[in-house]
Motif scaffolding. Structure first.
Motif, short mmCIF file in Angstrom:
data_model
loop_
_atom_site.label_atom_id
_atom_site.label_comp_id
_atom_site.label_asym_id
_atom_site.label_seq_id
_atom_site.Cartn_x
_atom_site.Cartn_y
_atom_site.Cartn_z
N THR A 172 18.57 -10.15 8.80
CA THR A 172 19.70 -10.20 7.63
C THR A 172 19.05 -9.67 6.25
N ASP A 173 19.51 -8.78 5.74
CA ASP A 173 18.92 -8.53 4.31
C ASP A 173 19.48 -9.33 3.27
N ILE A 174 18.72 -10.07 2.61
CA ILE A 174 19.33 -10.99 1.58
C ILE A 174 18.87 -10.43 0.14
N PRO A 175 20.19 -10.20 -0.75
CA PRO A 175 19.70 -9.80 -1.89
C PRO A 175 18.69 -10.60 -2.88
N ILE A 176 18.01 -9.71 -3.71
CA ILE A 176 17.32 -10.16 -4.73
C ILE A 176 17.70 -9.64 -6.27
N SER A 177 17.27 -10.07 -7.24
CA SER A 177 17.37 -9.68 -8.43
C SER A 177 16.13 -8.61 -8.77
N GLU A 178 16.34 -7.60 -9.49
CA GLU A 178 15.14 -6.71 -9.89
C GLU A 178 14.10 -7.50 -10.68
N ASP A 179 14.63 -8.46 -11.43
CA ASP A 179 13.50 -9.27 -12.26
C ASP A 179 12.48 -10.24 -11.35
N PHE A 180 12.98 -10.40 -9.97
CA PHE A 180 12.30 -11.29 -9.12
C PHE A 180 10.84 -10.61 -8.92
N ILE A 181 10.94 -9.36 -8.91
CA ILE A 181 9.72 -8.41 -8.66
C ILE A 181 8.66 -8.44 -9.83
N LYS A 182 7.71 -9.20 -9.56
CA LYS A 182 6.70 -9.37 -10.94
C LYS A 182 5.66 -8.26 -10.63
N SER A 183 5.08 -7.89 -9.72
CA SER A 183 4.06 -7.05 -9.62
C SER A 183 3.85 -6.44 -8.01
N ILE A 184 3.16 -5.51 -8.22
CA ILE A 184 2.98 -4.75 -6.95
C ILE A 184 1.57 -4.25 -6.88
N THR A 185 0.65 -4.57 -5.76
CA THR A 185 -0.51 -4.41 -5.73
C THR A 185 -0.65 -3.48 -4.56
N PHE A 186 -1.25 -2.41 -4.81
CA PHE A 186 -1.50 -0.98 -3.80
C PHE A 186 -2.65 -1.19 -2.96
N GLY A 187 -2.82 -0.91 -1.68
CA GLY A 187 -3.98 -1.11 -0.90
C GLY A 187 -5.16 -0.14 -1.23
N SER B 24 13.16 4.81 -11.77
CA SER B 24 14.77 5.22 -11.37
C SER B 24 15.37 3.91 -10.99
N ASN B 25 14.78 2.84 -10.58
CA ASN B 25 15.55 1.83 -10.29
C ASN B 25 15.53 0.84 -11.18
N ASN B 26 14.89 1.04 -12.58
CA ASN B 26 14.89 0.06 -13.51
C ASN B 26 14.31 -1.15 -13.44
N ILE B 27 13.01 -0.95 -12.56
CA ILE B 27 12.21 -2.05 -12.40
C ILE B 27 11.02 -1.94 -13.31
N ASN B 28 10.63 -3.15 -14.11
CA ASN B 28 9.53 -3.13 -14.73
C ASN B 28 8.50 -4.18 -14.42
N CYS B 29 7.51 -3.85 -13.80
CA CYS B 29 6.71 -4.96 -12.99
C CYS B 29 4.97 -4.49 -13.39
N VAL B 30 4.19 -5.46 -13.12
CA VAL B 30 2.73 -5.03 -13.28
C VAL B 30 2.25 -4.32 -12.04
N LEU B 31 1.37 -3.46 -12.35
CA LEU B 31 0.99 -2.73 -11.17
C LEU B 31 -0.51 -3.05 -10.96
N ARG C 23 -9.36 -6.72 -7.26
CA ARG C 23 -7.99 -6.17 -7.80
C ARG C 23 -8.16 -5.74 -9.16
N ILE C 24 -7.48 -4.73 -9.53
CA ILE C 24 -7.96 -4.11 -10.80
C ILE C 24 -6.42 -3.75 -11.21
N LEU C 25 -6.24 -3.90 -12.74
CA LEU C 25 -5.11 -3.66 -13.49
C LEU C 25 -4.83 -1.97 -13.51
N LEU C 26 -3.68 -1.41 -13.25
CA LEU C 26 -3.58 -0.07 -13.35
C LEU C 26 -2.92 0.23 -14.85
#
Length: 304
Positions: free
Chosen positions: A250-265, A282-289, A301-304
């Motif tokens: 089941t795909d459970i909805p979340i809000s875009e402001d729940f996404i706080k950061s993305i860490t790339f491998g 394009s999806n109006n999400i502003n988070c730390v990378l 882990r380094i900040l981009l």
């Protein structure tokens, strides 16, 4: 508390685009022993059954017993009445009664697993997260060998799923049940007992998985119709479940402001990072990378 979800690059894009997180049945998991712990052994089951029947016999004889009589399950009251009638007719034999009951339930562990696997596991919905973004084995097994990402989330749902239970997974080799089998016989599956059994079955894994340091959330979709039949003359049993969903997730909805950061491998290329940045915009999400790097022997882990 923020949560970290290890996943592939493409799944990260889907979570961003759809603004949902997939909760799955354990049938989709890589651990084939999911939900296979039984909250009692055959020995403890038989011992509790004997104690249970001894208590019912004492009640039928009018003896004082330290239990909550008002909370006894209906079948316990029925058995007390049957024992009392047998005593009045001088036909009661406690040894025969115990043997007859135990013969009807000769393999309680197998019966319980059948109940879980045929009636329940398909509709369980579980989300697995963790509290760390730099777990090397998690990157290898769930972060697509460092080609994937770790998403940091402040919350995991907009609307709380009905019956949600959550907590840290307990890792062990041998389950020491939180439930008391005697209480189950006496009072049935009360809400308190059910919570303990869920903890034993849903929130338990073998020690080999302890590197995951998993925090787990669980609820159930509609159980549909669960039918159990037991022929007491032949001791044949059948368990069927119908009118359950055919989906295993089941795909459970979340809000875009729940996404706080993305860490790339470590292995995610600059081109892929640019692709993700454009997807976030394009999806109006502003988070730390962030990006994981190998600094000598150290994973950082380094900040981009």
């Amino acid at each position: 508390m923020n949560y970290f979800k290890y996943t592939t690059f493409d799944t990260t894009k889907l979570i961003i685009e759809n603004k949902t997180i997939r909760w799955s049945s354990p049938l989709k998991f890589n651990d084939i022993e999911e939900c296979q712990f039984v909250p009692y052994s055959k020995e403890s089951f038989e011992r509790a059954n004997r104690e249970y029947l001894e208590i019912l016999e004492k009640i039928a004889k009018g003896e004082n017993v330290d239990i909550d009589y008002e909370k006894l399950k209906p079948i316990s009251h029925m058995l007390i009445a049957m024992i009392r009638l047998s005593i009045e007719r001088n036909t009661f034999n406690s040894s025969n009664m115990v043997d007859d009951v135990l013969n009807l339930v000769s393999n309680p562990e197998a019966d319980y697993r059948e109940y879980i696997n045929k009636a329940l596991i398909k509709v369980f919905r579980i989300l697995c997260v963790t509290a760390k973004y730099d777990n090397k084995l998690m990157w290898a097994h769930y972060g697509d060998q460092h080609y994937g990402c770790v998403i940091e989330l402040s919350n995991l749902y907009i609307n709380k799923p009905h019956g949600l239970r959550e907590g840290r997974v307990d890792y062990h080799e041998n389950l020491y049940p939180r439930t008391n089998s005697l209480d189950v016989f006496l009072y049935g599956e009360t809400p308190e007992i059910r919570d303990l059994m869920i903890q034993d079955v849903i929130f338990s894994k073998r020690s080999i998985w302890n590197y995951e340091e998993e925090y787990r959330l669980m609820y159930s979709e509609n159980f549909g119709n669960i039918k159990f039949e037991h022929n007491f003359q032949t001791n044949e049993k059948s368990l069927t479940a119908s009118n359950q969903t055919d989906e295993l997730f089941t795909d459970i909805p979340i809000s875009e402001d729940f996404i706080k950061s993305i860490t790339f491998g470590v292995r995610v290329t600059d081109e892929k990072i640019t692709e993700m940045k454009e997807h976030l915009k394009s999806n109006n999400i502003n988070c730390v990378l962030y990006k994981m790097i190998l600094n000598g022997e150290l994973l950082e882990r380094i900040l981009l």
